[in-house]
Design a protein around this motif. Sequence first.
Motif, PDB file in Angstrom:
ATOM      1  N   LYS A   1      64.415  17.403 -39.550  1.00 25.18           N
ATOM      2  CA  LYS A   1      64.605  16.726 -38.273  1.00 25.18           C
ATOM      3  C   LYS A   1      65.964  17.087 -37.665  1.00 25.18           C
ATOM      4  N   THR A   2      66.979  17.132 -38.513  1.00 20.50           N
ATOM      5  CA  THR A   2      68.321  17.471 -38.037  1.00 20.50           C
ATOM      6  C   THR A   2      68.350  18.883 -37.469  1.00 20.50           C
ATOM      7  N   LYS A   3      67.731  19.842 -38.154  1.00 16.73           N
ATOM      8  CA  LYS A   3      67.714  21.227 -37.677  1.00 16.73           C
ATOM      9  C   LYS A   3      66.909  21.354 -36.381  1.00 16.73           C
ATOM     10  N   LEU A   4      65.823  20.600 -36.272  1.00 12.90           N
ATOM     11  CA  LEU A   4      65.031  20.652 -35.039  1.00 12.90           C
ATOM     12  C   LEU A   4      65.829  20.128 -33.856  1.00 12.90           C
ATOM     13  N   LEU A   5      66.559  19.049 -34.059  1.00 11.64           N
ATOM     14  CA  LEU A   5      67.391  18.519 -32.979  1.00 11.64           C
ATOM     15  C   LEU A   5      68.440  19.554 -32.554  1.00 11.64           C
ATOM     16  N   GLU A   6      69.029  20.249 -33.541  1.00 11.44           N
ATOM     17  CA  GLU A   6      69.999  21.305 -33.225  1.00 11.44           C
ATOM     18  C   GLU A   6      69.332  22.423 -32.431  1.00 11.44           C
ATOM     19  N   ALA A   7      68.108  22.789 -32.837  1.00 12.06           N
ATOM     20  CA  ALA A   7      67.398  23.883 -32.173  1.00 12.06           C
ATOM     21  C   ALA A   7      67.031  23.515 -30.741  1.00 12.06           C
ATOM     22  N   TYR A   8      66.583  22.279 -30.540  1.00 10.40           N
ATOM     23  CA  TYR A   8      66.242  21.848 -29.178  1.00 10.40           C
ATOM     24  C   TYR A   8      67.484  21.831 -28.292  1.00 10.40           C
ATOM     25  N   GLU A   9      68.592  21.391 -28.842  1.00  7.54           N
ATOM     26  CA  GLU A   9      69.831  21.380 -28.066  1.00  7.54           C
ATOM     27  C   GLU A   9      70.227  22.802 -27.673  1.00  7.54           C
ATOM     28  N   LEU A  10      70.096  23.734 -28.614  1.00 13.23           N
ATOM     29  CA  LEU A  10      70.411  25.139 -28.346  1.00 13.23           C
ATOM     30  C   LEU A  10      69.452  25.708 -27.294  1.00 13.23           C
TER      31      LEU A  10
ATOM     32  N   GLN B   1      64.099  35.153 -30.716  1.00 10.22           N
ATOM     33  CA  GLN B   1      65.162  36.043 -31.188  1.00 10.22           C
ATOM     34  C   GLN B   1      66.468  35.284 -31.402  1.00 10.22           C
ATOM     35  N   LEU B   2      66.801  34.395 -30.463  1.00 10.23           N
ATOM     36  CA  LEU B   2      68.043  33.625 -30.601  1.00 10.23           C
ATOM     37  C   LEU B   2      68.000  32.737 -31.833  1.00 10.23           C
ATOM     38  N   LEU B   3      66.888  32.062 -32.048  1.00 13.11           N
ATOM     39  CA  LEU B   3      66.766  31.168 -33.203  1.00 13.11           C
ATOM     40  C   LEU B   3      66.837  31.952 -34.507  1.00 13.11           C
ATOM     41  N   GLU B   4      66.248  33.128 -34.517  1.00 13.89           N
ATOM     42  CA  GLU B   4      66.295  33.948 -35.724  1.00 13.89           C
ATOM     43  C   GLU B   4      67.717  34.418 -35.996  1.00 13.89           C
ATOM     44  N   ARG B   5      68.436  34.833 -34.920  1.00 16.24           N
ATOM     45  CA  ARG B   5      69.832  35.257 -35.099  1.00 16.24           C
ATOM     46  C   ARG B   5      70.700  34.128 -35.621  1.00 16.24           C
TER      47      ARG B   5
ATOM     48  N   GLU C   1      69.742  31.899 -37.588  1.00  9.68           N
ATOM     49  CA  GLU C   1      69.231  31.588 -38.935  1.00  9.68           C
ATOM     50  C   GLU C   1      68.488  30.257 -39.012  1.00  9.68           C
ATOM     51  N   PHE C   2      67.793  29.922 -37.940  1.00  9.70           N
ATOM     52  CA  PHE C   2      66.873  28.778 -37.991  1.00  9.70           C
ATOM     53  C   PHE C   2      65.578  29.225 -38.666  1.00  9.70           C
ATOM     54  N   SER C   3      64.931  28.324 -39.382  1.00 11.00           N
ATOM     55  CA  SER C   3      63.632  28.615 -40.003  1.00 11.00           C
ATOM     56  C   SER C   3      62.558  28.684 -38.909  1.00 11.00           C
ATOM     57  N   LEU C   4      61.980  29.879 -38.704  1.00 10.06           N
ATOM     58  CA  LEU C   4      60.998  30.022 -37.635  1.00 10.06           C
ATOM     59  C   LEU C   4      59.708  29.232 -37.900  1.00 10.06           C
ATOM     60  N   PRO C   5      59.234  29.131 -39.163  1.00  9.15           N
ATOM     61  CA  PRO C   5      58.087  28.241 -39.403  1.00  9.15           C
ATOM     62  C   PRO C   5      58.381  26.787 -39.012  1.00  9.15           C
ATOM     63  N   LEU C   6      59.627  26.338 -39.252  1.00  9.88           N
ATOM     64  CA  LEU C   6      60.003  24.984 -38.842  1.00  9.88           C
ATOM     65  C   LEU C   6      60.047  24.883 -37.318  1.00  9.88           C
ATOM     66  N   MET C   7      60.508  25.935 -36.671  1.00  8.44           N
ATOM     67  CA  MET C   7      60.552  25.921 -35.206  1.00  8.44           C
ATOM     68  C   MET C   7      59.144  25.858 -34.612  1.00  8.44           C
ATOM     69  N   GLU C   8      58.189  26.488 -35.286  1.00  6.76           N
ATOM     70  CA  GLU C   8      56.788  26.373 -34.840  1.00  6.76           C
ATOM     71  C   GLU C   8      56.291  24.946 -35.063  1.00  6.76           C
ATOM     72  N   LYS C   9      56.614  24.394 -36.213  1.00  5.28           N
ATOM     73  CA  LYS C   9      56.220  23.020 -36.541  1.00  5.28           C
ATOM     74  C   LYS C   9      56.799  22.037 -35.526  1.00  5.28           C
ATOM     75  N   GLY C  10      57.997  22.344 -35.031  1.00  5.02           N
ATOM     76  CA  GLY C  10      58.660  21.452 -34.079  1.00  5.02           C
ATOM     77  C   GLY C  10      58.284  21.697 -32.631  1.00  5.02           C
ATOM     78  N   GLY C  11      57.431  22.721 -32.362  1.00  5.80           N
ATOM     79  CA  GLY C  11      56.928  22.916 -31.008  1.00  5.80           C
ATOM     80  C   GLY C  11      57.733  23.841 -30.122  1.00  5.80           C
ATOM     81  N   LEU C  12      58.696  24.567 -30.693  1.00  5.71           N
ATOM     82  CA  LEU C  12      59.479  25.507 -29.885  1.00  5.71           C
ATOM     83  C   LEU C  12      58.869  26.905 -29.861  1.00  5.71           C
ATOM     84  N   LEU C  13      58.182  27.268 -30.948  1.00  7.06           N
ATOM     85  CA  LEU C  13      57.586  28.596 -31.069  1.00  7.06           C
ATOM     86  C   LEU C  13      56.109  28.484 -31.424  1.00  7.06           C
TER      87      LEU C  13
END
Length: 610
Positions: free
Chosen positions: A114-123, A172-176, A178-190
């Motif tokens: 949850k913490t990483k998803l919040l960071e990713a959404y903010e980014l 590409q930005l999330l991968e650079r 070092e966010f987990s891309l499977p988690l980013m899909e789970k969170g609705g960004l990818l």
Amino acid sequence: MSNGRIPEEIIESVLKHHDIVDVVGRYVHLSKQGHYMKGLCPFHSEKTPSFTVTPEKQIYHCFGCGAGGGAIQFLMAMEGYSFAEAISQMAKEANLDIGLDSLAGGRSQQNPEKTKLLEAYELAGKLYQYILKNTEQGKQALQYLRSRGLHDKVIDAFGIGYAPSQWDTLAQLLERREFSLPLMEKGGLLSARQDGSGYFDKFRDRILFPIHDWKGQLIAFGGRAMGDVQPKYLNSPESMLFYKSRSLYNMHRARPQIRKLQQLVLFEGYVDVIKAWEAGITNGVATMGTALTEEHAEVIRKQADQVIVAYDGDGAGQAAAYKSIPILEKAGCLVKIAMIPNNQDPDDYISTQGSERFVREVIEAAVPSIKYKLLYFRKNFKLQEDGDKLRYIQQALKIIADIASPIEREHYVRELSTEFHYSFEAALQNLNEIRLQSEKNNKFGDNNDKPWNNVMNDARPRERTPSLFPAYHNAERQLLAIMMYDREVTHYVESKLGDQFNVDAHAALAAYLYAYYAQGYEPNASSFIAMLQEADLEGLASSLAMMGNSHGVNDQVIDDYIREIKKYPQQQQIERKREEMIRAERSGDIKRAAQIGIEIISLEKQLKSS
């Protein structure tokens, strides 16, 4: 008393910086009633308030579901925090340095995803804002927004952005980073490619409206396509952060004004909210293009008493407004409907007629729900024809019959009879017949599972039947209630009674009280409850704390309670002896029965002399 690795002085310090009315007030609309604050319980569905907050004692208790505790317990229940997470959050809000990183079970350890998803959404939000305002890719979207009357200042204030047409700008930005891309899909960004070769952006070539939770954390996006692309609006999918059926756009900004006015304006879309905000309607939220749900209505009711539904003026918008009425009224809201002429939506009306007219002629002129229902059905009848006129009057009387207030019913019947030149008495008689038939068809209350919270009979709740406890049980509760506010009484009870409480939960609570005072703490219900960390005991302690303190209680009363508690085991022993004597008599063992009888007499003498 176990609190993990969190020292009790830290708990005390955190609680001193948070008033429970402020903490609870973020989630529940509270009204002052004497020394208490009351509101609708956030933990179970109810129509009449049974949730009570006591500022003096810094505790809350629901007389409906039994939930109770202090500010820490409330935050844990509402946000799903662990004890340490709640302490950490409250310390952060109070700007207290209590070594958050060293607390066991901290937020980052408890829910890292949850913490990483919040960071990713903010980014992602910052990326999309930058692309809209500072790149060639965002120029067309920016021009479109400006053409809709949204200037740069409001675009910045609401964090509006643009997702470019490329497939993997965000990925590409999330991968650079070092966010987990499977988690980013789970969170609705990818989204994952079907061939398993990687991920691509969920939003492409769309204007993006950030969606926040009530604390202002970015948890989702609403994307609007430019041109004829379908779907026109696309929201983030549901995730561990975002629940469509409960989320309302702009609630984090509008909440202070909603609570101040006790009024909420409900729109259908993002731009309507933003344009209304600029027009001075700063208590507006939107359902983001999704149908209003009961969960939405519950969220709304906990913030405001009155709702003005300001949906689009076309047929679809007015039908949606009509459907919203029973959902909102079931939750206990007073509902009005804003009438927008010429099939316009709020955005169009503000753009063509101006902010002042929108406020005066649409929002402030909103009609009560009953009036709106009558107008809504009226357009389906040809009132110049007698047959349709009579059918409309009958339909109108059925609508009016549902009104709880006799004065309101009479008002609308009189209006109807005056308009159509019919006898008021005849119309009223017809209405009463409709109500009589309705009552026959619906004999029972609307909340049969919880008759104590039944709002039948013109919204008058029935009295809840109090639970009847045995004498010893009541004595234990009364004694514990006094002990929570009196150190000396607690020391006395410990010496005279110790652990001889007959109810296990009461014995546990007494043990905690002995330990609490032994550590030198002053009587404080909120602090004591905070140190329990057992949900059942917290609820019990809060209910006892609501009973009052030791005011007016003398030594004789305390001794009477102790005597009553000690009597119960003796009474139980006598009862067992009587059963044993009966068995002996039935088996023919007269000598044994006589011996037991003597023992019973001796026990009864001891009981009387105690």
